[in-house]
Design a protein around this motif. Structure first.
Motif, PDB file in Angstrom:
ATOM      1  N   ILE A 113      45.823  79.198 120.111  1.00  0.00           N
ATOM      2  CA  ILE A 113      46.654  78.040 119.787  1.00  0.00           C
ATOM      3  C   ILE A 113      46.651  77.094 120.983  1.00  0.00           C
ATOM      4  O   ILE A 113      47.007  77.489 122.093  1.00  0.00           O
ATOM      5  CB  ILE A 113      48.102  78.461 119.452  1.00  0.00           C
ATOM      6  CG1 ILE A 113      48.121  79.426 118.265  1.00  0.00           C
ATOM      7  CG2 ILE A 113      48.961  77.238 119.167  1.00  0.00           C
ATOM      8  CD1 ILE A 113      49.495  80.001 117.975  1.00  0.00           C
ATOM      9  N   CYS A 115      48.409  73.794 122.322  1.00  0.00           N
ATOM     10  CA  CYS A 115      49.538  72.894 122.123  1.00  0.00           C
ATOM     11  C   CYS A 115      49.266  71.591 122.867  1.00  0.00           C
ATOM     12  O   CYS A 115      49.246  71.571 124.098  1.00  0.00           O
ATOM     13  CB  CYS A 115      50.834  73.527 122.624  1.00  0.00           C
ATOM     14  SG  CYS A 115      51.241  75.081 121.801  1.00  0.00           S
ATOM     15  N   ALA A 169      52.219  78.121 113.286  1.00  0.00           N
ATOM     16  CA  ALA A 169      50.856  78.216 113.824  1.00  0.00           C
ATOM     17  C   ALA A 169      50.360  79.653 113.873  1.00  0.00           C
ATOM     18  O   ALA A 169      49.225  79.894 114.289  1.00  0.00           O
ATOM     19  CB  ALA A 169      50.796  77.598 115.213  1.00  0.00           C
ATOM     20  N   ALA A 174      48.286  85.454 116.843  1.00  0.00           N
ATOM     21  CA  ALA A 174      47.386  84.822 117.816  1.00  0.00           C
ATOM     22  C   ALA A 174      47.183  85.718 119.033  1.00  0.00           C
ATOM     23  O   ALA A 174      47.973  86.619 119.301  1.00  0.00           O
ATOM     24  CB  ALA A 174      47.948  83.475 118.258  1.00  0.00           C
TER      25      ALA A 174
END
Length: 341
Positions: A113, A115, A169, A174
């Protein structure tokens, strides 16, 4: 932004042409100024029926008005219908795309992920999106998300400083969280939220100010990268050992296509567990070269002692081409895959 359909473009073009011809016609026939001519054209095409400017129209003016009603009103209804159809299709398509995006996100496992999709976030994505791991971008600005989608990124609109955005997400599935927004305070909040939601996720944070590094580590980041510090170190390395620094850049960036550096975990079932590098003789069996061993506490031993056993929970860092690393991975994954001498 979707392009306007060809038919809608034609309809709008006809309306513009009618407005121009009607205005010029009223100016020429009824001796009106531009504003009055445009006003008469608009009220005629829209069939509003307001009073005529300057009294009753002449016979020629009435013929022009009738022509504008037939052509202009028809073009207006045609264009309005196409515009409504286009709006509905765009809305439905947007909803379908949103559902498809959420479905893809729900399927992600062991993904990364990112950001923020500013200068740093975009560069990180460009270096990761062709790799083995899936990458998801979380960005608060809708126009930036649209840019990311056009580039081929898997991206969603969300404020990563809020827990719900990280949950959406798929942070629970993740493997890595990268905090790359433009504010140290926001990166701090993202790292803190990520660590609270997942105690075992690997978090990398960007730091703009040097004093923010310690705070980011305290917030839960595993690694903190200050671009200005990394840049200064690279400049210094190039000044002292330019050839060595450029070689490392080539390998790390992947521009040296035939060589890659990869980290591989050693599990209890691995053929590597409990054996020393000398006993394994990985160089001759795989062709890859082991550069370092990462211990359970994260300490990395470069040029490791060949007689020291590798334990379950360790990781090895090796360099080689794709085939060599694939052979090494096959050896490392399961005990039965270890080739006997």
């Amino acid at each position: 932004m979707s392009a306007l359909p060809h038919r809608l473009q034609i309809g709008l073009g006809i309306l513009v042409a009618v407005a121009i011809l009607g205005t010029v016609g009223f100016m020429a026939i009824e001796d009106m100024n531009f504003i009055d001519g445009l006003y008469m054209t608009v009220i005629t095409v829209s069939t509003v029926g307001f009073a005529e400017v300057g009294g009753p129209l002449s016979t020629s003016g009435r013929l022009l008005a009738m022509a504008l009603i037939v052509i202009g009103a028809g073009a207006l209804l045609y264009t309005a219908g196409l515009a409504f159809e286009f709006s509905v299709e765009t809305l439905l398509m947007g909803r379908r795309e949103a559902k498809r995006l959420h479905a893809r996100i729900d399927e992600l496992e062991d993904h990364i992920i990112i950001c923020g999709f500013g200068r740093v976030g975009r560069d990180v994505w460009e270096n990761l999106h062709d790799g083995a791991a899936d990458v998801l971008v979380v960005e608060a600005r809708e126009e930036v998300v649209a840019e990311a989608l056009e580039l081929g990124a898997l991206a969603m609109v969300g404020d990563a400083t809020h827990d719900e955005a990280l949950v959406a997400a798929g942070i629970e599935r993740a493997k890595t969280l990268i905090c790359a927004v433009r504010s140290d305070s926001e990166n701090l909040v993202i790292a803190l939220s990520g660590r609270a939601l997942r105690s075992d996720i690997f978090i990398i944070a960007r730091a703009l100010e040097t004093e923010a590094e310690k705070k980011l580590y305290l917030a839960g980041a595993d690694r903190v990268v200050a671009p200005q510090v990394v840049g200064a170190q690279r400049i210094a390395a190039l000044a002292i050992e330019p050839d060595v620094a450029e070689f490392i850049d080539f390998v790390v960036s992947g521009r040296l296509v035939e060589m890659r550096i990869e980290e591989m975990d050693v599990t209890a079932e691995s053929a590597l567990a409990g054996r020393s590098l000398r006993e394994l003789d990985l160089r001759s069996k795989s062709g890859a070269l082991v550069l370092a061993v990462v211990r359970e506490n994260g300490r990395m031993s470069f040029n490791p002692d060949p007689s020291e056993p590798i334990r379950a929970g360790h990781a090895i860092v090796a360099i080689g081409d794709s085939d060599q690393l694939d052979r090494l991975r096959a050896i490392a994954e399961v005990a039965s895959a270890y080739p006997q001498s």
